[in-house]
Design an enzyme around this catalytic site. Structure first.
Site, PDB file in Angstrom:
ATOM      1  N   LYS A 212      12.906  26.972  35.638  1.00 52.58           N
ATOM      2  CA  LYS A 212      13.147  25.651  35.040  1.00 52.58           C
ATOM      3  C   LYS A 212      14.491  25.108  35.516  1.00 52.58           C
ATOM      4  O   LYS A 212      14.604  23.971  35.957  1.00 52.58           O
ATOM      5  CB  LYS A 212      13.137  25.806  33.521  1.00 52.58           C
ATOM      6  CG  LYS A 212      13.562  24.586  32.762  1.00 52.58           C
ATOM      7  CD  LYS A 212      13.484  24.879  31.274  1.00 52.58           C
ATOM      8  CE  LYS A 212      14.287  23.890  30.475  1.00 52.58           C
ATOM      9  NZ  LYS A 212      14.215  24.179  29.035  1.00 52.58           N
ATOM     10  N   GLU A 218      18.490  36.135  39.191  1.00 52.41           N
ATOM     11  CA  GLU A 218      17.429  37.092  39.517  1.00 52.41           C
ATOM     12  C   GLU A 218      16.351  36.428  40.364  1.00 52.41           C
ATOM     13  O   GLU A 218      15.885  36.981  41.370  1.00 52.41           O
ATOM     14  CB  GLU A 218      16.778  37.630  38.229  1.00 52.41           C
ATOM     15  CG  GLU A 218      17.648  38.547  37.396  1.00 52.41           C
ATOM     16  CD  GLU A 218      18.502  37.804  36.391  1.00 52.41           C
ATOM     17  OE1 GLU A 218      18.759  36.580  36.580  1.00 52.41           O
ATOM     18  OE2 GLU A 218      18.943  38.437  35.419  1.00 52.41           O
ATOM     19  N   GLY A 269      11.911  27.593  28.046  1.00 51.28           N
ATOM     20  CA  GLY A 269      11.246  28.580  28.899  1.00 51.28           C
ATOM     21  C   GLY A 269      10.207  29.396  28.145  1.00 51.28           C
ATOM     22  O   GLY A 269       9.075  29.575  28.588  1.00 51.28           O
ATOM     23  N   ARG A 270      10.572  29.868  26.952  1.00 52.79           N
ATOM     24  CA  ARG A 270       9.663  30.731  26.189  1.00 52.79           C
ATOM     25  C   ARG A 270       8.497  29.961  25.580  1.00 52.79           C
ATOM     26  O   ARG A 270       7.593  30.555  24.998  1.00 52.79           O
ATOM     27  CB  ARG A 270      10.454  31.482  25.113  1.00 52.79           C
ATOM     28  CG  ARG A 270      11.267  30.594  24.192  1.00 52.79           C
ATOM     29  CD  ARG A 270      12.301  31.404  23.424  1.00 52.79           C
ATOM     30  NE  ARG A 270      13.192  30.574  22.617  1.00 52.79           N
ATOM     31  CZ  ARG A 270      14.309  30.006  23.075  1.00 52.79           C
ATOM     32  NH1 ARG A 270      14.653  30.145  24.335  1.00 52.79           N
ATOM     33  NH2 ARG A 270      15.088  29.291  22.266  1.00 52.79           N
ATOM     34  N   GLU A 356      14.568  35.221  20.921  1.00 50.48           N
ATOM     35  CA  GLU A 356      15.454  34.260  21.581  1.00 50.48           C
ATOM     36  C   GLU A 356      15.496  32.954  20.787  1.00 50.48           C
ATOM     37  O   GLU A 356      16.466  32.201  20.851  1.00 50.48           O
ATOM     38  CB  GLU A 356      14.993  34.006  23.030  1.00 50.48           C
ATOM     39  CG  GLU A 356      16.117  33.483  23.917  1.00 50.48           C
ATOM     40  CD  GLU A 356      15.767  33.429  25.394  1.00 50.48           C
ATOM     41  OE1 GLU A 356      14.859  32.674  25.767  1.00 50.48           O
ATOM     42  OE2 GLU A 356      16.417  34.131  26.191  1.00 50.48           O
ATOM     43  N   HIS A 387      -0.082  56.780  18.563  1.00 48.57           N
ATOM     44  CA  HIS A 387       0.302  58.101  19.067  1.00 48.57           C
ATOM     45  C   HIS A 387       1.747  58.100  19.530  1.00 48.57           C
ATOM     46  O   HIS A 387       2.171  58.990  20.261  1.00 48.57           O
ATOM     47  CB  HIS A 387      -0.642  58.506  20.205  1.00 48.57           C
ATOM     48  CG  HIS A 387      -2.062  58.559  19.736  1.00 48.57           C
ATOM     49  ND1 HIS A 387      -2.609  59.680  19.139  1.00 48.57           N
ATOM     50  CD2 HIS A 387      -3.025  57.605  19.705  1.00 48.57           C
ATOM     51  CE1 HIS A 387      -3.862  59.412  18.791  1.00 48.57           C
ATOM     52  NE2 HIS A 387      -4.138  58.166  19.117  1.00 48.57           N
ATOM     53  N   LYS A 502      25.878  36.878  31.518  1.00 46.69           N
ATOM     54  CA  LYS A 502      25.722  36.314  32.869  1.00 46.69           C
ATOM     55  C   LYS A 502      27.101  36.051  33.488  1.00 46.69           C
ATOM     56  O   LYS A 502      27.338  36.339  34.654  1.00 46.69           O
ATOM     57  CB  LYS A 502      24.953  34.992  32.827  1.00 46.69           C
ATOM     58  CG  LYS A 502      23.492  35.115  32.472  1.00 46.69           C
ATOM     59  CD  LYS A 502      22.829  33.741  32.572  1.00 46.69           C
ATOM     60  CE  LYS A 502      21.470  33.737  31.913  1.00 46.69           C
ATOM     61  NZ  LYS A 502      20.856  32.417  31.883  1.00 46.69           N
TER      62      LYS A 502
HETATM   63  O1  LIG Z   1      13.270  29.354  34.179  1.00 47.34           O
HETATM   64  P1  LIG Z   1      14.701  29.703  34.362  1.00 47.34           P
HETATM   65  O2  LIG Z   1      15.599  28.495  34.323  1.00 47.34           O
HETATM   66  O3  LIG Z   1      14.900  30.479  35.654  1.00 47.34           O
HETATM   67  O4  LIG Z   1      15.162  30.616  33.176  1.00 47.34           O
HETATM   68  C1  LIG Z   1      14.652  31.892  32.953  1.00 47.34           C
HETATM   69  C2  LIG Z   1      15.133  32.492  31.642  1.00 47.34           C
HETATM   70  O5  LIG Z   1      16.508  32.814  31.728  1.00 47.34           O
HETATM   71  C3  LIG Z   1      17.439  32.397  30.747  1.00 47.34           C
HETATM   72  O6  LIG Z   1      18.554  33.234  30.812  1.00 47.34           O
HETATM   73  C4  LIG Z   1      16.947  32.333  29.347  1.00 47.34           C
HETATM   74  O7  LIG Z   1      17.372  33.400  28.557  1.00 47.34           O
HETATM   75  C5  LIG Z   1      15.462  32.232  29.211  1.00 47.34           C
HETATM   76  O8  LIG Z   1      15.186  31.429  28.108  1.00 47.34           O
HETATM   77  C6  LIG Z   1      14.809  31.652  30.432  1.00 47.34           C
HETATM   78  O9  LIG Z   1      13.427  31.587  30.233  1.00 47.34           O
END
Ligand SMILES: O=P(O)(O)OC[C@H]1O[C@H](O)[C@H](O)[C@@H](O)[C@@H]1O
Length: 526
Positions: A212, A218, A269-270, A356, A387, A502
């Site tokens: 987004k 990453e 995002g979530r 989150e 289990h 971060k």
């Molecule tokens: O979709 P992006 O901008 O790459 O974000 C990816 C993810 O990283 C962030 O650190 C947030 O904790 C998430 O809420 C998010 O979904």
């Protein structure tokens, strides 16, 4: 008029605290228990039903919860949200994920466009693209069809879409709609990308870069990883990659991609599985029609969530009971236990969605709250969990409320009768047994073998994990989390708590550290 008040200032919450505690073991024993199972249920979308007989509630508690829903203006707040109010106060944004799957209320214009039209257009563009990939109009440079889709993304750009893909993979294979295998790369651990790349035929793979923000370390690292692999295979990366991002992100205008599809800042995002974030990979893997059915299920659930009477609104009631358990009864966690292998990654998605969103210590105005908020969420599919960690759930010192999910039918229609029952029957027998074992326990003179019971659970029961039911299930939890955020008066739509780590990681990589951070960096040989 909507007013945003802290939970502990509400009169109905104070009344709820005074309501007599239900003795669950007693309530669930004998005919009384059977009566409760009949009485305490709410129909959900797509034939799902929410059963809460094994929760620590009775008519008095339910009445108090209903009053709490009214006083906290849950229905009004949801309405304000879907009609385009700035509900995400931390980031000063609208919250529009419901609009990716339907028009619940008024038209909402933002950034100069009608938002429902925008989301629909993106969905249509994805459908057109997916169809072209499937019928061979869009191919690799050699004119051969793509056979695999690989999503590169993390957090909300991974967990939901991955969980949804795994949930429908076998259903699609069985129902003849399976188009392409999907893989996912998320972790910055080089072994994640390497393992996926090792297992696929890159020349016939299409990669979906999902971010987004377009700035996630990453994801950008893994993009370079994949581009290197494509280059090393003598392939043109821009012919193998599409992007899903927001229009304002640095990725949006890049020519490095075969195509770009958009979501926007009004979708967390979530909460993005029903936007282009889930749409691209799911439409490529199963066809756009399957994705449309998934959206329909979610839209149906949203409509039911708009109901003001909490006892007729499964998402709202689930939220209220959860807050009762967390704040009045003092339970710290919630376990999500789907008795379905298809939902193996669903708990992982819910961890992000719930923790989150509601893992906050300040209210929506930035003031500290004097009560506990979001619970710790964890889970595994049954019967595997039985289990593993159920020992603590049955006899541990903490009471952990349980959220079961079960289905009458399996997805693959392949089953075996052993000792008079099918595997599906064994699966379902186990979940029924667990509900009762947790609720009623079993007295034993040997303390070590004694089960105290009184451990509450709910269960959502459906026919089968199919696209519609999955959409309904996803939206149920999104709406539950939203209602809980309203009750706790927190902003469920930002995530400032992920920033500090971060920033420090960047400092480590730039070798700008001292003290203990430097000491740890040295230990890890960075
Ligand atoms: O979709 P992006 O901008 O790459 O974000 C990816 C993810 O990283 C962030 O650190 C947030 O904790 C998430 O809420 C998010 O979904």
């Amino acid at each position: 008029m909507i007013t945003w008040n802290n939970l502990d200032t509400l009169t109905s919450y104070q009344e709820l605290e005074k309501a007599a505690r239900v003795n669950l073991a007693e309530a669930m024993t004998g005919d009384k228990g059977a009566e409760r199972v009949k009485k305490y249920s709410v129909p959900m979308a797509e034939g799902l039903v929410y059963y809460y007989a094994a929760k620590q509630v009775d008519d008095t508690v339910l009445d108090a919860l209903k009053k709490l829903a009214d006083e906290a203006q849950l229905a009004e707040k949801f309405k304000a949200l879907y009609n385009g109010e700035v509900i995400n106060t931390g980031e000063k944004r609208l919250v529009l994920h419901h609009m990716t799957r339907g028009q619940l209320g008024d038209a909402v214009t933002a950034d100069g466009v009608d938002k429902r039209t925008f989301y629909k257009q993106q969905q249509e563009r994805i459908a057109e693209f997916a169809n072209k990939v499937h019928n061979g109009e869009i191919t690799n440079a050699a004119g051969e069809k793509f056979t695999t889709v690989v999503q590169i993304g993390i957090g909300g750009s991974d967990l939901g879409p991955r969980a949804m893909y795994l949930a429908l993979e076998n259903w699609a294979k069985k129902n003849g709609t399976f188009k392409m295998e999907a893989k996912f790369i998320s972790n910055v651990d080089p072994d994640d990308a390497a393992a996926v790349l090792y297992g696929i035929d890159v020349a016939h793979s299409i990669f979906v870069l999902v971010s987004k923000s377009g700035t996630t370390l990453e994801t950008l690292t893994n993009e370079s990883f994949v581009k290197d692999a494509l280059k090393n295979a003598g392939l043109d990366a821009s012919k193998h990659m599409i992007a899903v991002t927001s229009e304002t992100s640095p990725l949006a205008k890049s020519s490095d991609y075969l195509a770009a599809f958009f979501m926007d800042d009004y979708i967390g995002g979530r909460y993005s599985s029903t936007s282009a974030v889930g749409g691209a990979v799911l439409s490529l893997a199963f066809g756009p029609e399957v994705f449309a059915q998934f959206l329909k299920g979610a839209a149906e659930a949203d409509k039911l969530a708009a109901e003001a009477d909490a006892t007729k609104n499964a998402a709202m009631l689930d939220a209220l009971i959860g807050v009762y358990e967390r704040n009045v009864l003092g339970y710290p966690c919630t376990a999500v236990l789907p008795y379905s292998q298809a939902l193996s990654r669903f708990p992982a998605h819910l961890q992000q969605l719930d923790m989150e969103s509601n893992g906050k210590s300040v209210n929506r105005f930035g003031e500290p709250v004097n009560y506990v908020t979001g619970p710790v969420i964890f889970g595994e599919p049954g019967t595997n969990g039985q289990h593993s960690f159920y020992q603590l759930l049955h006899q541990g010192t903490d009471i952990v409320p349980l959220q079961f999910v079960g289905f009458k039918k399996n997805q693959m229609d392949t089953d075996v009768v052993i000792q008079g029952s099918t595997s599906q029957q064994k699966l379902c027998a186990n979940v029924a047994a667990q509900i009762m074992a947790f609720a009623c326990g079993k007295a034993d003179e040997n303390r070590n073998k004694n089960f105290e019971g009184g451990r509450p659970s709910s269960i959502i029961i459906g026919e089968q994990v199919n696209p519609g039911a999955l959409g309904a299930l996803l939206a149920h939890f999104e709406n539950k989390v939203m209602f809980q955020g309203f009750l706790w008066n927190v902003n469920s739509f930002d995530q400032e708590g992920v920033q500090l780590g971060k920033v420090l990681a960047k400092r480590v990589l730039a070798h700008e550290t001292d003290g203990a951070l430097k000491a740890f960096s040295d230990l890890l040989e960075i």
